[in-house]
Scaffold this motif. Structure first.
Motif, PDB file in Angstrom:
ATOM      1  N   VAL A 100      -9.874 -21.342  12.820  1.00  0.00           N
ATOM      2  CA  VAL A 100      -8.972 -20.269  11.756  1.00  0.00           C
ATOM      3  C   VAL A 100      -8.472 -19.148  12.041  1.00  0.00           C
ATOM      4  O   VAL A 100      -8.928 -18.020  12.463  1.00  0.00           O
ATOM      5  CB  VAL A 100      -9.811 -19.668   9.889  1.00  0.00           C
ATOM      6  N   LYS A 101      -6.941 -18.946  12.134  1.00  0.00           N
ATOM      7  CA  LYS A 101      -6.335 -18.318  13.177  1.00  0.00           C
ATOM      8  C   LYS A 101      -6.073 -16.932  12.500  1.00  0.00           C
ATOM      9  O   LYS A 101      -5.699 -16.831  11.078  1.00  0.00           O
ATOM     10  CB  LYS A 101      -5.147 -18.304  14.035  1.00  0.00           C
ATOM     11  N   ASP A 102      -6.825 -15.943  13.056  1.00  0.00           N
ATOM     12  CA  ASP A 102      -5.784 -14.368  11.699  1.00  0.00           C
ATOM     13  C   ASP A 102      -4.543 -14.789  12.443  1.00  0.00           C
ATOM     14  O   ASP A 102      -3.473 -15.238  12.337  1.00  0.00           O
ATOM     15  CB  ASP A 102      -6.353 -13.163  12.796  1.00  0.00           C
ATOM     16  N   ALA A 103      -4.184 -13.551  11.166  1.00  0.00           N
ATOM     17  CA  ALA A 103      -2.458 -13.423  11.028  1.00  0.00           C
ATOM     18  C   ALA A 103      -1.652 -13.377  12.454  1.00  0.00           C
ATOM     19  O   ALA A 103      -0.191 -13.860  12.690  1.00  0.00           O
ATOM     20  CB  ALA A 103      -2.029 -12.676  10.232  1.00  0.00           C
ATOM     21  N   ASP A 104      -2.216 -12.904  13.061  1.00  0.00           N
ATOM     22  CA  ASP A 104      -1.088 -12.298  14.549  1.00  0.00           C
ATOM     23  C   ASP A 104      -1.785 -13.514  15.478  1.00  0.00           C
ATOM     24  O   ASP A 104      -1.082 -13.613  16.996  1.00  0.00           O
ATOM     25  CB  ASP A 104      -1.865 -11.037  15.021  1.00  0.00           C
ATOM     26  N   ARG A 111      -3.203  -3.893   6.998  1.00  0.00           N
ATOM     27  CA  ARG A 111      -3.750  -3.097   8.161  1.00  0.00           C
ATOM     28  C   ARG A 111      -2.516  -2.645   8.654  1.00  0.00           C
ATOM     29  O   ARG A 111      -1.683  -2.869   9.279  1.00  0.00           O
ATOM     30  CB  ARG A 111      -4.098  -4.588   9.482  1.00  0.00           C
ATOM     31  N   PRO A 112      -3.506  -0.941   8.911  1.00  0.00           N
ATOM     32  CA  PRO A 112      -1.346  -0.083  10.114  1.00  0.00           C
ATOM     33  C   PRO A 112      -0.950  -1.067  11.267  1.00  0.00           C
ATOM     34  O   PRO A 112      -0.303  -0.725  11.906  1.00  0.00           O
ATOM     35  CB  PRO A 112      -2.581   0.698  10.435  1.00  0.00           C
ATOM     36  N   ASP A 113      -2.182  -1.448  11.548  1.00  0.00           N
ATOM     37  CA  ASP A 113      -2.410  -2.230  13.332  1.00  0.00           C
ATOM     38  C   ASP A 113      -0.898  -3.701  12.820  1.00  0.00           C
ATOM     39  O   ASP A 113      -0.061  -4.200  14.028  1.00  0.00           O
ATOM     40  CB  ASP A 113      -2.730  -2.757  14.399  1.00  0.00           C
ATOM     41  N   HIS A 114      -0.944  -4.562  11.785  1.00  0.00           N
ATOM     42  CA  HIS A 114      -0.343  -5.822  11.167  1.00  0.00           C
ATOM     43  C   HIS A 114       0.599  -5.262  10.391  1.00  0.00           C
ATOM     44  O   HIS A 114       1.090  -5.981   9.698  1.00  0.00           O
ATOM     45  CB  HIS A 114      -1.357  -6.959  11.751  1.00  0.00           C
ATOM     46  N   VAL A 125      -7.468   4.417  -3.590  1.00  0.00           N
ATOM     47  CA  VAL A 125      -7.323   3.188  -2.626  1.00  0.00           C
ATOM     48  C   VAL A 125      -6.158   3.645  -2.712  1.00  0.00           C
ATOM     49  O   VAL A 125      -5.389   2.772  -3.846  1.00  0.00           O
ATOM     50  CB  VAL A 125      -8.037   1.691  -3.028  1.00  0.00           C
ATOM     51  N   GLU A 126      -5.146   3.449  -1.406  1.00  0.00           N
ATOM     52  CA  GLU A 126      -3.854   3.835  -1.373  1.00  0.00           C
ATOM     53  C   GLU A 126      -3.651   2.195  -0.595  1.00  0.00           C
ATOM     54  O   GLU A 126      -3.955   1.499   0.172  1.00  0.00           O
ATOM     55  CB  GLU A 126      -3.456   4.135  -0.586  1.00  0.00           C
ATOM     56  N   ALA A 127      -2.942   1.105  -1.841  1.00  0.00           N
ATOM     57  CA  ALA A 127      -1.733  -0.283  -2.097  1.00  0.00           C
ATOM     58  C   ALA A 127      -0.765   0.120  -1.000  1.00  0.00           C
ATOM     59  O   ALA A 127      -0.622   1.498  -0.368  1.00  0.00           O
ATOM     60  CB  ALA A 127      -2.637  -0.720  -3.037  1.00  0.00           C
ATOM     61  N   ASN A 128      -0.249  -1.766  -1.087  1.00  0.00           N
ATOM     62  CA  ASN A 128       0.564  -1.683  -0.037  1.00  0.00           C
ATOM     63  C   ASN A 128       1.477  -0.816  -1.143  1.00  0.00           C
ATOM     64  O   ASN A 128       3.246   0.123   0.261  1.00  0.00           O
ATOM     65  CB  ASN A 128       0.955  -3.264  -0.341  1.00  0.00           C
ATOM     66  N   ASP A 129       1.612  -0.445  -2.248  1.00  0.00           N
ATOM     67  CA  ASP A 129       2.673  -0.021  -2.746  1.00  0.00           C
ATOM     68  C   ASP A 129       3.343   1.996  -2.353  1.00  0.00           C
ATOM     69  O   ASP A 129       4.367   2.603  -2.284  1.00  0.00           O
ATOM     70  CB  ASP A 129       3.201  -0.242  -4.214  1.00  0.00           C
ATOM     71  N   VAL A 130       2.367   2.557  -2.369  1.00  0.00           N
ATOM     72  CA  VAL A 130       2.158   3.709  -1.960  1.00  0.00           C
ATOM     73  C   VAL A 130       1.843   4.168  -0.581  1.00  0.00           C
ATOM     74  O   VAL A 130       2.864   4.995  -0.155  1.00  0.00           O
ATOM     75  CB  VAL A 130       0.043   4.299  -2.358  1.00  0.00           C
TER      76      VAL A 130
END
Length: 226
Positions: free
Chosen positions: A10-14, A55-58, A110-115
């Motif tokens: 299973v490949k990661d999203a990147d 993820r900040p890098d992805h 936890v700061e989610a995507n909306d934040v």
């Protein structure tokens, strides 16, 4: 040495990382049970992803893209079950939640995507891109289901109607001149799907009474939606 890519990888999203998964987790000898368990797991996973930041890098949709990468690679999908459609449908409420300026729920501290990303124009564009990809895959799978030899018309009709109900629950059905004349509008698309069952599936098969009731209820829902 590079790890061989096979059906248990299973490949990661990147697309760069790969992990082995236990091929016996969903036994090929019990494919139907495996599909049902997998769909339930995906539905729960998608619900939990609402509060999980990217993820900040992805980027914000790293895990969503990873799931989209993984679903077609599961080799035990049954061509006549339409279960993969159910799995894809679980992503629509998730992406609809991401499209809101504030998520419907959160986890303390936890700061989610909306934040983290919600105010960025690119974020909204990516939500629409992923949503379009999910809808496209559902359409392809429904088309393939119709072509599958000896497919069950009740299964086909039910999956289409499930799609319609998810669209109704998570898309804007407000009437206005531009949307009603646009064949790609949620209302028009949902009506087209209902028409598919009414005009293509129903006349060519003896549908179960529960399927017919579901069809009538869904047709009324779309026709009277405001």
């Amino acid at each position: 040495e590079e790890e061989e890519d096979d059906d248990t990888t299973v490949k990661d999203a990147d697309g760069t990382a790969a992990k082995k998964v236990d091929p016996s987790f969903f036994s090929s000898d019990k494919a139907a049970d495996g599909e049902a368990r997998l769909v339930k797991a995906i539905q729960k996973f998608a619900g939990s992803l609402v509060v999980v930041p990217g993820r900040p890098d992805h980027g914000p949709f790293y895990l969503v893209q990873g799931l989209l990468n993984a679903l077609p690679r599961y080799k035990f999908w049954q061509p006549r079950s339409g279960k993969r459609v159910e799995a894809y449908l679980a992503l629509i409420p998730l992406l609809a939640a991401f499209a809101q300026r504030s998520l419907p729920y959160s986890t303390p501290d936890v700061e989610a995507n909306d934040v983290l990303y919600g105010g960025e124009p690119e974020y909204g564009t990516q939500v629409k891109t992923h949503l379009a990809a999910v809808v496209s895959r559902i359409v392809v799978d429904l088309t393939d289901l119709a072509k599958a030899q000896d497919h069950d018309p009740d299964v086909r009709a039910t999956r289409v109607l499930d799609f319609v109900n998810v669209i109704h629950a998570h898309f804007d059905f407000k009437e206005n001149d531009s949307s009603d004349k646009d064949s790609a509008s949620p209302r028009a698309f949902a009506a087209k799907l209902v028409g598919l069952v009414q005009n293509k599936v129903k006349p060519n098969a003896k549908l179960h009474k529960d399927t017919l009731a579901y069809l009538d209820a869904t047709a009324t829902l779309v026709a009277t939606a405001t």
